[in-house]
Design a protein around this motif. Structure first.
Motif, PDB file in Angstrom:
ATOM      1  N   TYR A   1      -0.548  15.242  -4.087  1.00  0.00           N
ATOM      2  CA  TYR A   1      -1.281  16.138  -3.181  1.00  0.00           C
ATOM      3  C   TYR A   1      -0.386  17.275  -2.690  1.00  0.00           C
ATOM      4  N   TRP A   2       0.823  16.945  -2.242  1.00  0.00           N
ATOM      5  CA  TRP A   2       1.716  17.979  -1.697  1.00  0.00           C
ATOM      6  C   TRP A   2       2.135  18.985  -2.766  1.00  0.00           C
ATOM      7  N   ILE A   3       2.193  18.548  -3.995  1.00  0.00           N
ATOM      8  CA  ILE A   3       2.514  19.478  -5.093  1.00  0.00           C
ATOM      9  C   ILE A   3       1.334  20.420  -5.335  1.00  0.00           C
ATOM     10  N   GLN A   4       0.114  19.883  -5.307  1.00  0.00           N
ATOM     11  CA  GLN A   4      -1.074  20.681  -5.593  1.00  0.00           C
ATOM     12  C   GLN A   4      -1.540  21.520  -4.401  1.00  0.00           C
ATOM     13  N   ALA A   5      -1.338  21.054  -3.194  1.00  0.00           N
ATOM     14  CA  ALA A   5      -1.924  21.651  -1.992  1.00  0.00           C
ATOM     15  C   ALA A   5      -1.660  23.145  -1.833  1.00  0.00           C
ATOM     16  N   PRO A   6      -0.437  23.647  -2.046  1.00  0.00           N
ATOM     17  CA  PRO A   6      -0.218  25.078  -1.800  1.00  0.00           C
ATOM     18  C   PRO A   6      -1.082  25.986  -2.686  1.00  0.00           C
ATOM     19  N   GLU A   7      -1.481  25.525  -3.819  1.00  0.00           N
ATOM     20  CA  GLU A   7      -2.251  26.345  -4.751  1.00  0.00           C
ATOM     21  C   GLU A   7      -3.763  26.210  -4.545  1.00  0.00           C
ATOM     22  N   LEU A   8      -4.189  25.337  -3.622  1.00  0.00           N
ATOM     23  CA  LEU A   8      -5.613  25.065  -3.458  1.00  0.00           C
ATOM     24  C   LEU A   8      -6.163  25.672  -2.166  1.00  0.00           C
ATOM     25  N   SER A   9      -7.452  25.915  -2.176  1.00  0.00           N
ATOM     26  CA  SER A   9      -8.116  26.366  -0.950  1.00  0.00           C
ATOM     27  C   SER A   9      -8.278  25.164  -0.022  1.00  0.00           C
ATOM     28  N   ILE A  10      -8.676  25.412   1.220  1.00  0.00           N
ATOM     29  CA  ILE A  10      -8.817  24.342   2.199  1.00  0.00           C
ATOM     30  C   ILE A  10      -9.860  23.320   1.740  1.00  0.00           C
TER      31      ILE A  10
ATOM     32  N   PHE B   1      -7.336  15.291  -1.412  1.00  0.00           N
ATOM     33  CA  PHE B   1      -6.527  14.491  -0.484  1.00  0.00           C
ATOM     34  C   PHE B   1      -6.756  13.007  -0.772  1.00  0.00           C
ATOM     35  N   PRO B   2      -5.707  12.192  -0.759  1.00  0.00           N
ATOM     36  CA  PRO B   2      -5.841  10.764  -1.120  1.00  0.00           C
ATOM     37  C   PRO B   2      -6.446   9.929   0.012  1.00  0.00           C
ATOM     38  N   HIS B   3      -7.723  10.160   0.281  1.00  0.00           N
ATOM     39  CA  HIS B   3      -8.417   9.445   1.360  1.00  0.00           C
ATOM     40  C   HIS B   3      -8.419   7.935   1.127  1.00  0.00           C
ATOM     41  N   GLU B   4      -8.640   7.511  -0.106  1.00  0.00           N
ATOM     42  CA  GLU B   4      -8.705   6.077  -0.391  1.00  0.00           C
ATOM     43  C   GLU B   4      -7.365   5.393  -0.143  1.00  0.00           C
ATOM     44  N   ALA B   5      -6.291   6.026  -0.574  1.00  0.00           N
ATOM     45  CA  ALA B   5      -4.959   5.442  -0.353  1.00  0.00           C
ATOM     46  C   ALA B   5      -4.649   5.380   1.137  1.00  0.00           C
ATOM     47  N   MET B   6      -5.020   6.421   1.871  1.00  0.00           N
ATOM     48  CA  MET B   6      -4.803   6.417   3.326  1.00  0.00           C
ATOM     49  C   MET B   6      -5.643   5.334   3.991  1.00  0.00           C
TER      50      MET B   6
ATOM     51  N   THR C   1       0.820  -1.222   0.000  1.00  0.00           N
ATOM     52  CA  THR C   1       0.000   0.000   0.000  1.00  0.00           C
ATOM     53  C   THR C   1       0.852   1.268   0.000  1.00  0.00           C
ATOM     54  N   LEU C   2       2.136   1.149   0.300  1.00  0.00           N
ATOM     55  CA  LEU C   2       2.976   2.350   0.411  1.00  0.00           C
ATOM     56  C   LEU C   2       3.254   3.042  -0.924  1.00  0.00           C
ATOM     57  N   PRO C   3       3.609   2.350  -2.000  1.00  0.00           N
ATOM     58  CA  PRO C   3       3.854   3.074  -3.256  1.00  0.00           C
ATOM     59  C   PRO C   3       2.646   3.864  -3.763  1.00  0.00           C
ATOM     60  N   PRO C   4       1.437   3.291  -3.775  1.00  0.00           N
ATOM     61  CA  PRO C   4       0.302   4.120  -4.205  1.00  0.00           C
ATOM     62  C   PRO C   4       0.063   5.307  -3.273  1.00  0.00           C
ATOM     63  N   LEU C   5       0.263   5.093  -1.985  1.00  0.00           N
ATOM     64  CA  LEU C   5       0.104   6.186  -1.019  1.00  0.00           C
ATOM     65  C   LEU C   5       1.151   7.265  -1.268  1.00  0.00           C
ATOM     66  N   ALA C   6       2.389   6.853  -1.489  1.00  0.00           N
ATOM     67  CA  ALA C   6       3.463   7.828  -1.738  1.00  0.00           C
ATOM     68  C   ALA C   6       3.162   8.641  -2.993  1.00  0.00           C
ATOM     69  N   GLY C   7       2.736   7.992  -4.058  1.00  0.00           N
ATOM     70  CA  GLY C   7       2.420   8.705  -5.296  1.00  0.00           C
ATOM     71  C   GLY C   7       1.262   9.677  -5.113  1.00  0.00           C
ATOM     72  N   ALA C   8       0.214   9.212  -4.434  1.00  0.00           N
ATOM     73  CA  ALA C   8      -0.953  10.067  -4.215  1.00  0.00           C
ATOM     74  C   ALA C   8      -0.605  11.253  -3.326  1.00  0.00           C
ATOM     75  N   LEU C   9       0.189  11.003  -2.292  1.00  0.00           N
ATOM     76  CA  LEU C   9       0.575  12.114  -1.409  1.00  0.00           C
ATOM     77  C   LEU C   9       1.533  13.078  -2.102  1.00  0.00           C
ATOM     78  N   ARG C  10       2.412  12.542  -2.927  1.00  0.00           N
ATOM     79  CA  ARG C  10       3.335  13.417  -3.670  1.00  0.00           C
ATOM     80  C   ARG C  10       2.534  14.392  -4.544  1.00  0.00           C
TER      81      ARG C  10
END
Length: 192
Positions: free
Chosen positions: A80-89, A96-101, A69-78
């Motif tokens: 997310y972290w790239i997109q997050a600063p440009e997005l509203s809350i 956010f990768p809820h399914e991967a988490m 489960t770690l590689p899909p989680l890492a990809g999804a979070l990566r």
């Protein structure tokens, strides 16, 4: 006088025959009781080994699923972290990768629920260490730290796989030596 001794010997032979029969019956009973106890012990040992083998194989499988489960989680979070600063809350929560988490969390819970069924203390300790290493890696991914040390995690997990495999081999080696020439059932396949 001859007939007197013959009577005595006849009576003595009768009593000696009775004693011999009783002794033979007692020895047969003891032997049968020992065989029944040995059969019961072998049955108990067999059930214990079946239980242990089933759980060793299951824990091995669950550890692999947790690691997987770690590689899909890492990809999804990566992503997310790239997109997050440009997005509203609210937009962040939507991407956010809820399914991967959830998949990683469920896999971790599955491993944790089975660790207690690993009977040998040393193997259980290795599996527990592997669980902790994988859990720490998933937490590090979530926290957007510099990233988990997958090398150290892999070493810890590989030690658990090796301990699980070694214990399975020990059980099958024991069955082969006790089997009286019968080959044991084929050992289960463990992913390493």
């Amino acid at each position: 006088m001859d007939s007197g001794w013959m009577s005595v010997w006849s009576v003595a032979a009768f009593f000696l025959g009775g004693i011999a029969t009783q002794l033979n019956g007692w020895l047969t009973h003891r032997r049968q009781r020992a065989e029944r106890a040995e059969d019961a012990e072998a049955g108990l040992r067999s059930r214990r080994e079946e239980f242990e083998l089933a759980h060793l194989v299951e824990v091995n499988r669950l550890l692999h699923e947790y690691v997987d489960t770690l590689p899909p989680l890492a990809g999804a979070l990566r992503t997310y972290w790239i997109q997050a600063p440009e997005l509203s809350i609210s937009e962040r929560d939507a991407v956010f990768p809820h399914e991967a988490m959830a998949a990683t969390s469920a896999a971790g819970k599955a491993v944790r629920s089975q660790i207690g069924f690993v009977l040998p203390d040393d193997v259980r300790s290795r599996v527990d260490d592997a669980y902790e290493a994988i859990d720490m890696a998933s937490t590090d991914l979530l926290m957007n730290d510099a990233g988990p040390d997958f090398g150290a995690m892999g070493e810890t997990v590989n030690l658990a796989y090796a301990a699980l495999s070694a214990r399975v081999r020990e059980i099958y080696a024991g069955q082969a030596t006790r089997g009286g020439g019968r080959p044991p059932a084929a050992p289960p396949t463990l992913r390493t």
